[in-house]
Write a protein that holds these residues in place. Structure first.
Motif, short mmCIF file in Angstrom:
data_model
loop_
_atom_site.label_atom_id
_atom_site.label_comp_id
_atom_site.label_asym_id
_atom_site.label_seq_id
_atom_site.Cartn_x
_atom_site.Cartn_y
_atom_site.Cartn_z
N LYS A 100 0.88 -1.19 0.00
CA LYS A 100 0.00 0.00 0.00
C LYS A 100 0.90 1.22 0.00
N ASN B 205 2.61 4.94 -0.59
CA ASN B 205 2.23 6.22 -0.05
C ASN B 205 3.15 7.26 -0.70
N THR C 241 23.41 1.10 5.74
CA THR C 241 22.89 1.88 4.62
C THR C 241 21.38 1.66 4.46
N PRO C 242 20.72 2.59 3.78
CA PRO C 242 19.30 2.38 3.50
C PRO C 242 19.06 1.04 2.78
N GLY C 243 20.03 0.65 1.95
CA GLY C 243 19.91 -0.61 1.22
C GLY C 243 19.81 -1.79 2.18
N LEU D 189 16.36 -1.70 3.93
CA LEU D 189 15.30 -2.19 3.04
C LEU D 189 15.41 -3.70 2.85
N ARG D 190 16.65 -4.16 2.78
CA ARG D 190 16.86 -5.59 2.58
C ARG D 190 16.28 -6.39 3.76
N PHE E 90 13.77 -5.51 5.63
CA PHE E 90 12.30 -5.53 5.46
C PHE E 90 11.90 -6.46 4.32
N LYS F 87 21.65 10.50 9.09
CA LYS F 87 21.18 10.90 7.76
C LYS F 87 20.61 9.69 7.00
N LEU G 127 16.77 8.98 5.77
CA LEU G 127 16.43 8.70 4.36
C LEU G 127 15.65 7.38 4.25
N LYS H 154 12.07 7.68 5.31
CA LYS H 154 11.22 8.30 4.29
C LYS H 154 10.84 7.26 3.22
N LEU H 155 11.82 6.44 2.82
CA LEU H 155 11.53 5.41 1.82
C LEU H 155 10.53 4.39 2.36
N GLU I 165 8.33 4.84 4.57
CA GLU I 165 7.01 5.45 4.62
C GLU I 165 6.37 5.50 3.23
N GLN I 166 7.16 5.88 2.23
CA GLN I 166 6.64 5.93 0.86
C GLN I 166 6.19 4.54 0.40
N LEU I 167 6.90 3.52 0.89
CA LEU I 167 6.55 2.15 0.51
C LEU I 167 5.30 1.67 1.24
N GLY I 168 4.81 2.49 2.15
CA GLY I 168 3.55 2.17 2.83
C GLY I 168 3.72 1.41 4.14
#
Ligand code: SF4
Ligand code: SF4
Ligand code: SF4
Ligand code: SF4
Ligand code: FES
Lengths: 390, 138
Positions: free
Chosen positions: A120, A122, B47-49, B52-53, B55, B83, B87, B90-91, B93-96
């Protein structure tokens, strides 16, 4: 068994990409921009090696190619080298060989998450007020017109430091479409188009993303999908039908559409001299050379100064697919920016915002680029700097 | 969801938080067993990578810990971490996903109790958020 399968696959890809027709002329190697700036990369010898030995490439052979298509453009035997190398990558990935991801894998992981079922997202908070966001179900107002945003919201976060306003490209695209009477909706849960996954050989990931997108497009009742990202446009129009059959959807390049709809006499806020960079997916891959130029030609007071190498011969921005970025990439970027600077134009325009990211990255390394030149996306430039005569 | 046990990846800096976690252990402080700790040489290396990995691989939460500001072994690594985590947040959050599924905490080598408390708090928070929506169905 696995080896036999792999051999069978390689035979097929030699057929499919026309590699067996290679006549060893080496035009490709002479054209390859990687070789020109110093790496010893020879598409000719890769083709020869695979045709004769059926395998055994080094990782450098496998991953260094940018799939920019300049070699294919010039090949007298029409060997489709970008397809050739990405099929070899697919085969390598099946054997557990992986490319080096740039940005510590951030973008690669992002794409993998974007392929998940229960997502979902955002990411559409920045849209102009009039744009309908569809989150499940059919479009109410857009009559089947959809606008595909793509990964820009994520890139805007990741490359925040570059201050490129990557979302501004889509605001501009949407507003310009509206000025031509088209008011598309956007889809909250559209995925990455899968371009990078496909060309770096991750076919499974590509298929997952493509299927998810088609399902979402269909659920929304999409008839026409407008795409501003050249990679996305090329992927939707060629790779989707190739791998998943007729999509039943008309994919439209925003710039191409606007070039056909808008009329001359657009007034600019002041004058500007610009130069235009043909990105590989817009130009060599989709054949859209004239459309962005025609669009710019509609604006009064905008002078287009061409670079020495344009259109079919345009250089690559030096980095692709978020794999393999190194000194070779940087050298290509600096060369390209210097070429743009030589035209005397104040702004270099591109239709691909990924090019803009890589080129801005090179510009950040101060002193590297002799010619200081501004950069912008064609759509943003048109929307911001030019107002339509009413 | 009553018996939901979150899976949490915790990145801990070698010079401080990892030692803090050790101290919590040798002092026999109680904290929930939901974290899988990965030792890094500095929080700045996360790192953000990687986040994300974690998750992508089904983590319900990611916990990053480093030395207090001013104490980083490599001078400014934890500034980088701040930092990078911002970042990544934010990613995420954008990913939901709820941004609260990602947490940054400064824990020194002597703060065993703080480590135990903050991990306990984080596990509680993830329990109330529930399973990550992108957790692998396995
Ligand atoms: S340009 Fe074409 S024919 Fe010539 S060596 Fe390269 S692949 Fe072979
Ligand atoms: S696609 Fe581009 S980078 Fe790759 S071999 Fe051909 S010319 Fe070189
Ligand atoms: S083509 Fe590239 S930028 Fe466009 S949506 Fe796909 S991955 Fe994103
Ligand atoms: S050129 Fe592009 S891929 Fe390379 S570091 Fe810069 S932004 Fe990343
Ligand atoms: S050494 Fe601990 S955060 Fe840098």
């Amino acid at each position: 068994m696995e080896k036999a399968q792999s051999e069978e696959k390689i035979k097929k890809l030699i057929q499919k990409t026309g590699a067996y027709l290679c006549m060893d002329c080496s035009k490709c190697t002479g054209s390859c921009p990687i070789g020109r700036v110093g790496a010893t990369y020879s598409p000719r010898s890769v083709v020869q090696h695979i045709v004769l030995n059926g395998g055994g490439l080094t990782e450098d052979h496998l991953w260094r190619c940018l799939t920019c298509g300049l070699c294919h453009e010039r090949c007298p035997a029409d060997v489709k080298y970008p397809e050739f190398i990405s099929s070899l990558r697919e085969d390598a990935i099946a054997r557990g060989v992986k490319p080096q991801a740039t940005h510590q894998g951030t973008i690669k992981e992002l794409m993998r998450i974007l392929a998940k079922d229960d997502l979902k997202q955002n990411k559409m908070g920045w849209l102009p007020d009039w744009v309908e966001v569809i989150d499940g179900g059919k479009s109410k107002e857009s009559k089947g017109d959809i606008y595909f945003v793509g990964c820009s919201p994520y890139f805007d976060t990741i490359f925040d430091d570059f201050k490129l306003d990557l979302l501004g490209t889509h605001t501009a695209g949407l507003e310009l479409l509206k000025s031509c009477g088209v008011t598309p909706a956007v889809l909250a849960n559209e995925r990455c188009c899968g371009h990078d996954a496909l060309w770096s050989g991750d076919k499974d990931l590509f298929l997952k993303l493509a299927k998810a997108n088609l399902e979402i497009f269909k659920e929304a009742g999409a008839k026409r999908v407008f795409v501003s990202c050249p990679e996305g446009y090329h992927t939707f129009t060629t790779a989707y039908p190739e791998h998943l059959g007729d999509t039943g959807i008309e994919f439209i390049n925003t710039i191409q559409f606007l070039a056909g709809e808008m009329t001359a006499g657009i007034q600019a806020n002041g004058t500007a001299s610009v130069t235009y960079h043909d990105s590989c997916r817009m130009g060599r891959f989709s054949g859209l050379y004239d459309e962005p130029r025609a669009l710019l030609g509609l604006v009064d007071g905008v002078e287009l100064r061409e670079m020495e190498f344009t259109r079919e011969s345009a250089p690559c921005c030096g980095s692709n697919l978020w794999i393999n970025c190194d000194q070779i990439s940087r050298k290509m970027q600096v060369d390209m920016l210097n070429e743009a600077g030589k035209t005397g134009a104040g702004i270099v325009l591109t239709s691909c915002d990924k090019c803009r990211i890589h080129l801005a990255c090179a510009q950040m390394e101060m002193g590297n680029v002799k010619a200081k030149i501004e950069m912008d996306n064609v759509l943003q430039f048109l929307y911001r700097k030019a107002v339509r005569k009413s | 969801m009553a018996d939901f046990e979150p899976r949490i990846v915790a990145f801990a800096c070698n010079w401080c938080s990892y030692a803090g976690a050790d101290l919590a252990g040798v002092s026999r402080l109680q904290y929930p067993p939901n974290i899988r700790t990965i030792r890094v040489m500095c929080s700045g290396r996360v790192t953000p990578g990687w986040i994300l990995r974690a998750f992508e691989h089904g983590a319900d939460g990611v916990y990053v810990s480093g030395c207090h500001i001013g104490d980083c072994h490599y001078a400014f690594g934890n500034k980088m971490a701040e930092k990078q985590v911002a970042l990544a947040k934010k990613l995420v959050e954008q990913l939901g996903l709820e941004p609260d599924r990602l947490h940054l905490e400064w824990v020194s080598a002597s703060e065993g109790q703080k480590f135990a408390d903050s991990v306990t708090g984080f596990v509680e928070r993830i329990k109330s958020l529930g399973e990550s929506p992108i957790r692998r169905k396995d």
